[in-house]
Motif scaffolding. Structure first.
Motif, short mmCIF file in Angstrom:
data_model
loop_
_atom_site.label_atom_id
_atom_site.label_comp_id
_atom_site.label_asym_id
_atom_site.label_seq_id
_atom_site.Cartn_x
_atom_site.Cartn_y
_atom_site.Cartn_z
N TRP A 133 0.83 -1.22 0.00
CA TRP A 133 0.00 0.00 0.00
C TRP A 133 0.86 1.27 0.00
O TRP A 133 0.41 2.32 0.44
CB TRP A 133 -0.95 0.02 1.20
N GLN A 134 2.09 1.18 -0.53
CA GLN A 134 2.99 2.32 -0.53
C GLN A 134 3.46 2.63 -1.95
O GLN A 134 4.02 1.77 -2.63
CB GLN A 134 4.20 2.04 0.37
N VAL A 161 -0.20 4.98 1.16
CA VAL A 161 -0.26 5.64 2.46
C VAL A 161 0.87 6.65 2.65
O VAL A 161 0.79 7.52 3.53
CB VAL A 161 -0.22 4.61 3.61
N ASP A 162 1.91 6.54 1.83
CA ASP A 162 3.06 7.44 1.93
C ASP A 162 2.94 8.65 1.02
O ASP A 162 3.90 9.39 0.85
CB ASP A 162 4.34 6.66 1.61
N GLY A 169 -3.24 9.88 0.59
CA GLY A 169 -3.37 8.43 0.70
C GLY A 169 -3.73 8.01 2.11
O GLY A 169 -3.96 8.84 2.99
N GLY A 170 -3.77 6.71 2.35
CA GLY A 170 -4.21 6.21 3.65
C GLY A 170 -5.72 6.12 3.69
O GLY A 170 -6.37 5.81 2.69
N TYR A 171 -6.31 6.41 4.86
CA TYR A 171 -7.77 6.35 4.99
C TYR A 171 -8.33 7.77 4.96
O TYR A 171 -7.85 8.63 5.69
CB TYR A 171 -8.16 5.67 6.31
N THR A 185 -6.73 6.11 -0.08
CA THR A 185 -6.30 4.94 -0.86
C THR A 185 -7.50 4.12 -1.31
O THR A 185 -7.60 3.71 -2.48
CB THR A 185 -5.33 4.08 -0.03
N ARG A 235 -1.42 3.01 9.30
CA ARG A 235 -1.53 4.19 8.43
C ARG A 235 -2.62 4.01 7.39
O ARG A 235 -3.25 4.98 6.96
CB ARG A 235 -0.18 4.44 7.76
N LEU A 236 -2.83 2.76 6.98
CA LEU A 236 -3.85 2.48 5.96
C LEU A 236 -5.26 2.62 6.50
O LEU A 236 -6.13 3.19 5.85
CB LEU A 236 -3.63 1.07 5.41
N GLY A 241 -6.26 4.13 9.37
CA GLY A 241 -6.56 5.40 10.04
C GLY A 241 -6.93 5.24 11.50
O GLY A 241 -6.93 4.15 12.07
N THR A 283 -12.58 -1.57 6.13
CA THR A 283 -11.30 -1.68 5.44
C THR A 283 -10.80 -3.12 5.31
O THR A 283 -10.12 -3.45 4.35
CB THR A 283 -10.22 -0.87 6.17
#
Length: 281
Positions: A57-58, A89-90, A94-96, A99, A189-190, A192, A202
């Motif tokens: 997820w990066q 996520v980076d 991104g992230g929640y 993404t 991080r993904l 949240g 998620t």
């Protein structure tokens, strides 16, 4: 190095000639909010696969081009590919929920662009590798998202079947498992913070039953995604009433899953073709 060696590396894959997509469309302003479109020769409408890359997820680890080899292989066999990129996520945004929203928006754009590219959306198969396996399964379960989730969108693209290649469906398990190749911090991080249950909208097991057939293809010697994760998820999905099957490929690691001509990809492509034809394998 033999193609079916469990020691196949990303460098081995990248050393191969990399095919190119036929077109790229944007679904947002970020450079990673794009879809690469792979269209077979001849008149359509062509059967189509929605493809989602991994990379923990990066964005800094991988982008959609990591899937070019198998996307090209499917195109050569008459199957179109809707290869999604997204903000990891980076990356800013991104992230929640970013993404997840990116992947959902990109998938839904297929219905809008299908006629333009001659794509048949009556039976869409989702294929995801590694973290993309999680996202492909998540796409199939979007109709099950809880009320109040910002990830709910009207008229989500209907996914008829999922083929997960070394995926990470259970985020709660992944976050608690230091042996997974992505680490545990990236999951936080993904998904949240600030919600009572960050896995409710998620993590795929929270959406079961998906009511979509699922095939998980995993290498027995995968050192990045522990084999037990696929085994555990298939048991949960089956217990919930889903048709979920684990296809174990011996003498295979993680990279081979997205490398044409390996036993892992040959098996995965067989499952994709069967799914597009509406056959249970």
């Amino acid at each position: 190095m033999a193609a079916d060696s469990p020691r196949m590396t990303w460098a081995d894959l990248r050393a191969r000639p990399r095919p190119a997509a036929d077109a790229t469309i944007s679904y947002g302003s970020d450079p990673y909010q794009i879809v690469d479109v792979w269209v077979p020769a001849g008149r359509g409408p062509h059967p189509v696969v929605v493809m989602v890359h991994g990379g923990c997820w990066q964005t800094s680890i991988a982008d959609a081009k990591l899937m070019n080899w198998i996307a090209g292989d499917l195109r050569d066999d008459g199957i179109a590919v809707w290869n999604i990129d997204y903000r990891g996520v980076d990356r800013r945004g991104g992230g929640y929920p970013g993404t997840f929203a990116d992947v959902a928006t990109a998938a839904d754009r297929l219905a809008i662009e299908a006629k333009r590219f001659g794509l048949d959306t009556r039976r869409v198969v989702a294929v995801g590798h590694s973290a993309g396996g999680h996202l492909a399964l998540w796409l199939a379960g979007r109709s099950r998202l809880p009320a109040g989730s910002p990830l709910r969108m009207p008229h989500p693209l209907k996914i008829a079947h999922v083929v997960s290649l070394g995926g990470l469906p259970d985020l709660a398990d992944t976050a608690a498992s230091p042996e997974n190749g992505c680490g545990t911090e990236v999951v936080a991080r993904l998904v949240g913070t600030g919600r009572a249950d960050p896995y409710a909208d998620t993590s795929v097991p929270r959406l079961l039953p998906l009511r979509v057939p699922q095939d998980l293809v995993n290498g027995r010697e995968d050192r990045i995604i522990p084999y037990r994760m696929a085994l555990g998820y298939v048991k949960m999905a089956a217990a919930a009433g889903d048709r979920a099957r684990l296809h174990t490929v011996p003498d295979t690691g993680h990279v081979e899953l997205v490398a044409p001509d390996t036993p892992a990809w040959i098996e995965a492509k067989r499952l994709v073709k069967a799914a597009l034809a509406g056959r249970a394998e």
